[in-house]
Design a protein around this motif. Sequence first.
Motif, PDB file in Angstrom:
ATOM      1  N   ASP A  41       0.818  -1.215   0.000  1.00  0.00           N
ATOM      2  CA  ASP A  41       0.000   0.000   0.000  1.00  0.00           C
ATOM      3  C   ASP A  41       0.854   1.268   0.000  1.00  0.00           C
ATOM      4  O   ASP A  41       0.448   2.299  -0.560  1.00  0.00           O
ATOM      5  N   GLN A  42       2.033   1.206   0.617  1.00  0.00           N
ATOM      6  CA  GLN A  42       2.871   2.399   0.747  1.00  0.00           C
ATOM      7  C   GLN A  42       3.807   2.629  -0.439  1.00  0.00           C
ATOM      8  O   GLN A  42       4.323   3.733  -0.612  1.00  0.00           O
ATOM      9  N   ILE A  43       4.012   1.610  -1.239  1.00  0.00           N
ATOM     10  CA  ILE A  43       5.015   1.714  -2.304  1.00  0.00           C
ATOM     11  C   ILE A  43       4.760   2.876  -3.272  1.00  0.00           C
ATOM     12  O   ILE A  43       5.709   3.607  -3.620  1.00  0.00           O
ATOM     13  N   PRO A  44       3.535   3.112  -3.743  1.00  0.00           N
ATOM     14  CA  PRO A  44       3.341   4.217  -4.689  1.00  0.00           C
ATOM     15  C   PRO A  44       3.795   5.577  -4.157  1.00  0.00           C
ATOM     16  O   PRO A  44       4.335   6.397  -4.908  1.00  0.00           O
ATOM     17  N   SER A  45       3.580   5.829  -2.865  1.00  0.00           N
ATOM     18  CA  SER A  45       3.967   7.120  -2.302  1.00  0.00           C
ATOM     19  C   SER A  45       5.427   7.165  -1.873  1.00  0.00           C
ATOM     20  O   SER A  45       6.085   8.211  -1.989  1.00  0.00           O
ATOM     21  N   LEU A  46       5.954   6.051  -1.396  1.00  0.00           N
ATOM     22  CA  LEU A  46       7.338   6.038  -0.906  1.00  0.00           C
ATOM     23  C   LEU A  46       8.362   5.847  -2.015  1.00  0.00           C
ATOM     24  O   LEU A  46       9.494   6.313  -1.902  1.00  0.00           O
ATOM     25  N   GLN A  47       7.995   5.103  -3.052  1.00  0.00           N
ATOM     26  CA  GLN A  47       8.887   4.810  -4.182  1.00  0.00           C
ATOM     27  C   GLN A  47      10.267   4.303  -3.728  1.00  0.00           C
ATOM     28  O   GLN A  47      11.298   4.901  -4.049  1.00  0.00           O
ATOM     29  N   PRO A  48      10.299   3.204  -2.985  1.00  0.00           N
ATOM     30  CA  PRO A  48      11.588   2.669  -2.538  1.00  0.00           C
ATOM     31  C   PRO A  48      12.350   2.010  -3.686  1.00  0.00           C
ATOM     32  O   PRO A  48      11.756   1.571  -4.677  1.00  0.00           O
ATOM     33  N   ASP A  49      13.658   1.949  -3.527  1.00  0.00           N
ATOM     34  CA  ASP A  49      14.495   1.206  -4.471  1.00  0.00           C
ATOM     35  C   ASP A  49      14.621  -0.256  -4.040  1.00  0.00           C
ATOM     36  O   ASP A  49      14.680  -1.154  -4.876  1.00  0.00           O
ATOM     37  N   VAL A  50      14.689  -0.452  -2.719  1.00  0.00           N
ATOM     38  CA  VAL A  50      14.879  -1.785  -2.148  1.00  0.00           C
ATOM     39  C   VAL A  50      13.872  -1.987  -1.017  1.00  0.00           C
ATOM     40  O   VAL A  50      13.660  -1.089  -0.199  1.00  0.00           O
ATOM     41  N   VAL A  51      13.248  -3.163  -0.992  1.00  0.00           N
ATOM     42  CA  VAL A  51      12.386  -3.545   0.130  1.00  0.00           C
ATOM     43  C   VAL A  51      13.118  -4.601   0.941  1.00  0.00           C
ATOM     44  O   VAL A  51      13.494  -5.655   0.409  1.00  0.00           O
ATOM     45  N   LEU A  52      13.349  -4.307   2.222  1.00  0.00           N
ATOM     46  CA  LEU A  52      13.987  -5.262   3.124  1.00  0.00           C
ATOM     47  C   LEU A  52      12.851  -5.999   3.843  1.00  0.00           C
ATOM     48  O   LEU A  52      12.157  -5.417   4.680  1.00  0.00           O
ATOM     49  N   MET A  53      12.658  -7.256   3.516  1.00  0.00           N
ATOM     50  CA  MET A  53      11.424  -7.986   3.819  1.00  0.00           C
ATOM     51  C   MET A  53      11.630  -9.143   4.791  1.00  0.00           C
ATOM     52  O   MET A  53      12.478 -10.017   4.561  1.00  0.00           O
ATOM     53  N   ASP A  54      10.828  -9.158   5.868  1.00  0.00           N
ATOM     54  CA  ASP A  54      10.778 -10.314   6.760  1.00  0.00           C
ATOM     55  C   ASP A  54       9.887 -11.388   6.120  1.00  0.00           C
ATOM     56  O   ASP A  54       9.197 -11.126   5.132  1.00  0.00           O
ATOM     57  N   ILE A  55       9.875 -12.589   6.672  1.00  0.00           N
ATOM     58  CA  ILE A  55       9.066 -13.672   6.115  1.00  0.00           C
ATOM     59  C   ILE A  55       7.748 -13.852   6.873  1.00  0.00           C
ATOM     60  O   ILE A  55       6.669 -13.670   6.321  1.00  0.00           O
ATOM     61  N   ARG A  56       7.807 -14.217   8.138  1.00  0.00           N
ATOM     62  CA  ARG A  56       6.590 -14.510   8.895  1.00  0.00           C
ATOM     63  C   ARG A  56       5.999 -13.227   9.471  1.00  0.00           C
ATOM     64  O   ARG A  56       6.567 -12.614  10.378  1.00  0.00           O
ATOM     65  N   MET A  57       4.857 -12.822   8.917  1.00  0.00           N
ATOM     66  CA  MET A  57       4.146 -11.626   9.373  1.00  0.00           C
ATOM     67  C   MET A  57       2.651 -11.865   9.260  1.00  0.00           C
ATOM     68  O   MET A  57       2.207 -12.670   8.435  1.00  0.00           O
ATOM     69  N   PRO A  58       1.833 -11.176  10.062  1.00  0.00           N
ATOM     70  CA  PRO A  58       0.381 -11.320   9.950  1.00  0.00           C
ATOM     71  C   PRO A  58      -0.147 -10.629   8.692  1.00  0.00           C
ATOM     72  O   PRO A  58       0.569  -9.869   8.046  1.00  0.00           O
ATOM     73  N   VAL A  59      -1.390 -10.919   8.350  1.00  0.00           N
ATOM     74  CA  VAL A  59      -2.115 -10.320   7.223  1.00  0.00           C
ATOM     75  C   VAL A  59      -1.572 -10.815   5.884  1.00  0.00           C
ATOM     76  O   VAL A  59      -2.258 -11.469   5.114  1.00  0.00           O
ATOM     77  N   MET A  60      -0.326 -10.472   5.568  1.00  0.00           N
ATOM     78  CA  MET A  60       0.341 -10.981   4.368  1.00  0.00           C
ATOM     79  C   MET A  60       1.803 -11.227   4.685  1.00  0.00           C
ATOM     80  O   MET A  60       2.515 -10.324   5.113  1.00  0.00           O
ATOM     81  N   ASP A  61       2.255 -12.472   4.484  1.00  0.00           N
ATOM     82  CA  ASP A  61       3.640 -12.788   4.829  1.00  0.00           C
ATOM     83  C   ASP A  61       4.605 -12.314   3.742  1.00  0.00           C
ATOM     84  O   ASP A  61       4.205 -11.803   2.690  1.00  0.00           O
ATOM     85  N   GLY A  62       5.892 -12.490   4.014  1.00  0.00           N
ATOM     86  CA  GLY A  62       6.903 -11.976   3.104  1.00  0.00           C
ATOM     87  C   GLY A  62       6.973 -12.682   1.766  1.00  0.00           C
ATOM     88  O   GLY A  62       7.326 -12.062   0.757  1.00  0.00           O
ATOM     89  N   VAL A  63       6.636 -13.963   1.737  1.00  0.00           N
ATOM     90  CA  VAL A  63       6.666 -14.699   0.469  1.00  0.00           C
ATOM     91  C   VAL A  63       5.581 -14.176  -0.462  1.00  0.00           C
ATOM     92  O   VAL A  63       5.831 -13.855  -1.629  1.00  0.00           O
ATOM     93  N   ALA A  64       4.345 -14.053   0.053  1.00  0.00           N
ATOM     94  CA  ALA A  64       3.243 -13.540  -0.762  1.00  0.00           C
ATOM     95  C   ALA A  64       3.511 -12.105  -1.199  1.00  0.00           C
ATOM     96  O   ALA A  64       3.250 -11.729  -2.350  1.00  0.00           O
ATOM     97  N   ALA A  65       4.027 -11.293  -0.281  1.00  0.00           N
ATOM     98  CA  ALA A  65       4.310  -9.897  -0.610  1.00  0.00           C
ATOM     99  C   ALA A  65       5.407  -9.787  -1.664  1.00  0.00           C
ATOM    100  O   ALA A  65       5.342  -8.925  -2.556  1.00  0.00           O
ATOM    101  N   THR A  66       6.386 -10.658  -1.586  1.00  0.00           N
ATOM    102  CA  THR A  66       7.450 -10.656  -2.586  1.00  0.00           C
ATOM    103  C   THR A  66       6.892 -10.905  -3.981  1.00  0.00           C
ATOM    104  O   THR A  66       7.218 -10.194  -4.939  1.00  0.00           O
ATOM    105  N   GLY A  67       6.036 -11.916  -4.090  1.00  0.00           N
ATOM    106  CA  GLY A  67       5.440 -12.214  -5.382  1.00  0.00           C
ATOM    107  C   GLY A  67       4.616 -11.058  -5.922  1.00  0.00           C
ATOM    108  O   GLY A  67       4.682 -10.720  -7.107  1.00  0.00           O
ATOM    109  N   ALA A  68       3.835 -10.422  -5.028  1.00  0.00           N
ATOM    110  CA  ALA A  68       2.978  -9.315  -5.460  1.00  0.00           C
ATOM    111  C   ALA A  68       3.800  -8.112  -5.899  1.00  0.00           C
ATOM    112  O   ALA A  68       3.529  -7.493  -6.938  1.00  0.00           O
ATOM    113  N   ILE A  69       4.817  -7.755  -5.122  1.00  0.00           N
ATOM    114  CA  ILE A  69       5.642  -6.593  -5.458  1.00  0.00           C
ATOM    115  C   ILE A  69       6.410  -6.832  -6.746  1.00  0.00           C
ATOM    116  O   ILE A  69       6.532  -5.939  -7.599  1.00  0.00           O
ATOM    117  N   ALA A  70       6.946  -8.048  -6.915  1.00  0.00           N
ATOM    118  CA  ALA A  70       7.687  -8.370  -8.139  1.00  0.00           C
ATOM    119  C   ALA A  70       6.795  -8.246  -9.373  1.00  0.00           C
ATOM    120  O   ALA A  70       7.258  -7.834 -10.444  1.00  0.00           O
TER     121      ALA A  70
END
Length: 216
Positions: A41-70
């Motif tokens: 949700d924050q990527i459009p406004s923040l425009q990061p170059d690199v996302v430093l991502m954990d794996i186990r998180m509530p709501v959406m984990d790091g694996v699912a988020a990685t696929g979506a962001i990619a």
Amino acid sequence: MIRILLVDNEHIIRQGLRTMLESNDDLSIVGEAENGQKAIDQIPSLQPDVVLMDIRMPVMDGVAATGAIAQLYPDIKILILTTFDDDDYVSQAMRLGAKGYLLKDTEPDELAMAIRAVYKGHTQLGPGLFEKAIAPTATSIPSIPPPSELSKLTPRELEVLKLIAAGANNREIAEELFLSENTVKNYVTNILSRLNLRDRTQAALFAHSLFQDRSL
């Protein structure tokens, strides 16, 4: 300046990473998120170059988020930083688009170097993780090309491919073969094109399987 989005469900971890990474003049923390969905949700406004991502998180984990962001933002580089080194986590994250996978016991200087490396498009894997990244070879790599396709590689390109299979980065390949890094990059580009591979990560997975199965 490399713009970084921190994604970890533990506030104290995010704060520690912010303090540690911002001691480097070329690294800037532009935002934080406690789960993968908030990161997206924050990527459009923040425009990061690199996302430093954990794996186990509530709501959406790091694996699912990685696929979506990619899929949504292919230019953003994703570096996994977690305490979990399970085979499935490593292989899935890399297959879905992560450029690197490190454990949280990584030294601060090594983490900063890894962020710079993935920002430039290089793959980064912590000690002992290369084998885990290539574990599901049956589904994560293309089929081995026929000899006619492999014959398109020059002897030097074949040497480069073998070193990629061994997990060497461009600098290490350059030192081993007494070449410049730019020359190695050109060889890697040629290899990807001639073997119809998507990127260096896929080339590493493919090459490892290739040289396990063939005597070249």
